[in-house]
Design a protein around this motif. Structure first.
Motif, PDB file in Angstrom:
ATOM      1  N   UNK A 170       5.646  19.065   0.256  1.00 11.60           N
ATOM      2  CA  UNK A 170       4.869  19.301  -0.967  1.00 11.60           C
ATOM      3  C   UNK A 170       3.866  18.176  -1.210  1.00 11.60           C
ATOM      4  N   UNK A 171       4.261  16.918  -0.959  1.00  8.88           N
ATOM      5  CA  UNK A 171       3.346  15.794  -1.176  1.00  8.88           C
ATOM      6  C   UNK A 171       2.187  15.843  -0.183  1.00  8.88           C
ATOM      7  N   UNK A 172       2.471  16.115   1.069  1.00  6.75           N
ATOM      8  CA  UNK A 172       1.401  16.188   2.077  1.00  6.75           C
ATOM      9  C   UNK A 172       0.463  17.360   1.827  1.00  6.75           C
ATOM     10  N   UNK A 173       1.010  18.430   1.274  1.00  4.97           N
ATOM     11  CA  UNK A 173       0.148  19.570   0.951  1.00  4.97           C
ATOM     12  C   UNK A 173      -0.765  19.257  -0.229  1.00  4.97           C
ATOM     13  N   UNK A 197      -1.472   4.161 -10.897  1.00  4.22           N
ATOM     14  CA  UNK A 197      -0.822   4.804 -12.036  1.00  4.22           C
ATOM     15  C   UNK A 197      -1.221   6.276 -12.124  1.00  4.22           C
ATOM     16  N   UNK A 198      -2.518   6.563 -11.947  1.00  8.24           N
ATOM     17  CA  UNK A 198      -2.962   7.961 -11.968  1.00  8.24           C
ATOM     18  C   UNK A 198      -2.360   8.745 -10.809  1.00  8.24           C
ATOM     19  N   UNK A 199      -2.252   8.105  -9.649  1.00  3.88           N
ATOM     20  CA  UNK A 199      -1.651   8.762  -8.487  1.00  3.88           C
ATOM     21  C   UNK A 199      -0.187   9.100  -8.746  1.00  3.88           C
ATOM     22  N   UNK A 215       2.265   6.777   0.741  1.00  8.07           N
ATOM     23  CA  UNK A 215       1.095   5.908   0.680  1.00  8.07           C
ATOM     24  C   UNK A 215       0.425   6.057  -0.678  1.00  8.07           C
ATOM     25  N   UNK A 216       0.090   4.934  -1.315  1.00  4.49           N
ATOM     26  CA  UNK A 216      -0.485   4.955  -2.659  1.00  4.49           C
ATOM     27  C   UNK A 216      -1.639   3.976  -2.731  1.00  4.49           C
ATOM     28  N   UNK A 235       0.811  -1.218   0.000  1.00  4.72           N
ATOM     29  CA  UNK A 235       0.000   0.000   0.000  1.00  4.72           C
ATOM     30  C   UNK A 235       0.842   1.264   0.000  1.00  4.72           C
ATOM     31  N   UNK A 236       2.123   1.137  -0.341  1.00  4.09           N
ATOM     32  CA  UNK A 236       2.994   2.313  -0.374  1.00  4.09           C
ATOM     33  C   UNK A 236       4.108   2.097  -1.386  1.00  4.09           C
ATOM     34  N   UNK A 237       4.690   3.197  -1.806  1.00  2.00           N
ATOM     35  CA  UNK A 237       5.857   3.180  -2.695  1.00  2.00           C
ATOM     36  C   UNK A 237       6.961   3.983  -2.031  1.00  2.00           C
TER      37      UNK A 237
END
Length: 380
Positions: free
Chosen positions: A219-222, A249-251, A240-241, A199-201
Motif C-alpha cells: 500500500x505504501x509503495x502504491x 511531518x506532512x509525509x 524512506x521519508x 532519511x528513513x523511519x
C-alpha cells in the motif's frame, strides 16, 4: 376484484420473511476484514510515552491521614521538609499528625512534550490514610527511569468516592485512597525524539504478522512510488521519508491515513480460569471429534440431633451430628462434531450438551490436546 389494500396486506408477510432470511444469511456469512488506517495498525518507532513517578505528601486532610505511629516514613518526610524550610524540630519529638498522608504520584510523559505543558496525574496513598478527599499535594518532582526530573506536580486532589462512618458503622462508595489532579504536573524537560534523524523511519506493527506487513509495504509503495517501503521482518517496516522537518511531518500525516486491509488473525481461544470466560475469534475451526459430557456431584448434609437427659438424672445435653452423603451422576452425552466447523458451530455444539464455562475449559483443553482444535489455546 381485490382491493389494493388487501393485496399489500398479503405481500407484507412475504417481504418480511424474505428480509428475515436475507438478514440471517448475512449474519451467518463469515465477516471479511475491513480496511483500517495505518495509524491504527502500526506506530512509528521512537514515538512513545515515558512513565514518570514521584514520592510526595498530601496535606489538609480532615483527620483521615496516615497514623504516624504505623507509618514512620510520613513523619520522616515531614521532618525533612520542615528542615529544608528552615524549621528545626527538637530531636525526640513525637509528631502525632492526622492531616498528612504519604503518596505516590504517577503519570505518563507523551511524545514530543515540551517544557511548560501540563499533565494529568494520579495520586495514590501508600500508607494507611482513610481518605485523600480534600487534600492538597505539595510540590513533588516526577522522575523517569533514568532518575532525572521531567515534571513537577502540585495541586488540589479530586477524589471520585465518598464515605462516612459512625459508631462502628461504615458506608463507602468508590475508592477514597486514590485521586486525580487535572493538569497537576508541569513538564520541565523534554525527551529527545529520533524522528528527525536520518532519511528513513521505521513503522512497527501492533501485532507481528508477515501477511499484514506485506500488505502495508504494498500500500505504501502504491501511494508514494516503488521502493519507498521495505519490510525488515514481520513487525518492522522501513520507510524512506524526507529529511526536512515540515516535509517529513506532512509525509507522516499522509502515511498514517493510508488504508490497509489487515490479514486474518491466527486462530486463538482465550480462557480465563478465574472467571470462566472464554473468547474465540472467527478463525477457530475443528477437526472431526466426539465429545462426551457428564457431571458427578457429591452433596454432604449434616444435621445435629440434640439428646436431652431425663429429669433428675444429672445428665448433660449432647449434640450428635448425623451426616448424609449423596452422590448424583448425570447421564453423559456423546456429541459428534464434524470437521471444518466454524465458530458459531463450535459454540452451538458445546451449548447443546449443556456445558458450563468451567466445563468448556476442560473440553477445549482436551480438544487441543487431541489435535482436534485448530487454534492456539491461551489461559490467562
Amino acid at each position: 376484484m381485490k382491493s389494493h389494500s388487501q393485496t399489500n396486506s398479503k405481500r407484507y408477510p412475504f417481504y418480511r420473511a424474505v428480509y428475515a432470511v436475507c438478514l440471517l444469511g448475512a449474519m451467518l456469512m463469515p465477516q471479511m476484514s475491513q480496511a483500517e488506517r495505518l495509524k491504527d495498525l502500526a506506530g512509528i518507532q521512537g514515538v512513545r510515552q515515558n512513565q514518570l513517578m514521584g514520592y510526595g505528601l498530601v496535606v489538609g486532610l480532615d483527620g483521615s491521614g496516615d497514623q504516624t505511629t504505623q507509618t514512620p516514613f510520613t513523619v520522616q518526610s515531614i521532618i525533612s521538609m520542615m528542615q529544608q524550610m528552615g524549621v528545626s524540630i527538637p530531636v525526640g519529638t513525637s509528631l502525632q499528625l492526622k492531616n498528612v498522608a504519604a503518596v505516590m504520584v504517577t503519570t505518563s510523559l507523551p511524545p514530543f512534550s515540551q517544557p511548560g505543558q501540563t499533565l494529568d496525574i494520579t495520586v495514590s496513598s501508600m500508607g494507611n490514610a482513610k481518605s485523600l478527599k480534600g487534600g492538597t499535594l505539595l510540590m513533588t518532582p516526577l522522575k523517569g527511569a533514568d532518575n532525572q526530573i521531567y515534571a513537577m506536580a502540585q495541586g488540589n486532589i479530586l477524589v471520585g468516592g465518598v464515605g462516612a462512618s459512625a459508631n462502628g458503622s461504615k458506608a463507602q462508595v468508590n475508592h477514597l485512597s486514590v485521586g486525580k489532579i487535572s493538569g497537576g504536573a508541569t513538564v520541565e524537560r523534554s525527551v529527545p525524539s529520533p524522528l528527525g534523524h536520518g532519511n528513513s523511519i521505521q513503522l512497527e506493527l501492533n501485532t507481528a504478522d508477515f501477511s499484514t506487513a506485506s500488505r502495508v509495504v504494498e500500500a505504501i509503495n502504491q501511494k508514494f512510488g516503488p521502493e519507498t517501503a521495505a519490510a525488515v521482518d514481520g513487525r518492522v517496516i522501513q520507510v524512506k521519508a524526507p529529511q526536512v522537518n515540515d516535509q517529513r511531518v506532512a509525509f507522516l500525516g499522509t502515511l498514517e491515513s493510508i488504508e490497509v486491509t489487515p490479514a486474518q488473525t491466527a486462530a486463538k481461544v482465550i480462557l480465563n480460569a478465574r472467571t470462566g470466560s472464554i473468547v474465540m475469534n472467527q478463525s477457530v475451526s475443528l477437526e472431526t471429534c466426539a465429545v462426551a459430557h457428564g457431571n458427578l456431584s457429591v452433596v454432604i448434609n449434616t444435621d445435629n440431633a440434640i439428646s436431652q437427659p431425663n429429669a433428675l438424672s444429672n445428665g448433660q445435653t449432647a449434640a450428635t451430628p448425623n451426616s448424609t452423603v449423596a452422590i448424583t451422576k448425570e447421564g453423559g452425552q456423546l456429541l459428534m462434531l464434524k470437521a471444518g466447523a466454524n465458530l458459531s458451530d463450535v459454540v452451538k455444539a458445546l451449548n447443546s450438551i449443556g456445558a458450563t464455562p468451567q466445563d468448556l475449559l476442560a473440553i477445549l483443553q482436551a480438544m487441543k490436546a487431541s489435535g482436534a482444535l485448530r487454534a492456539d489455546l491461551e489461559i490467562i
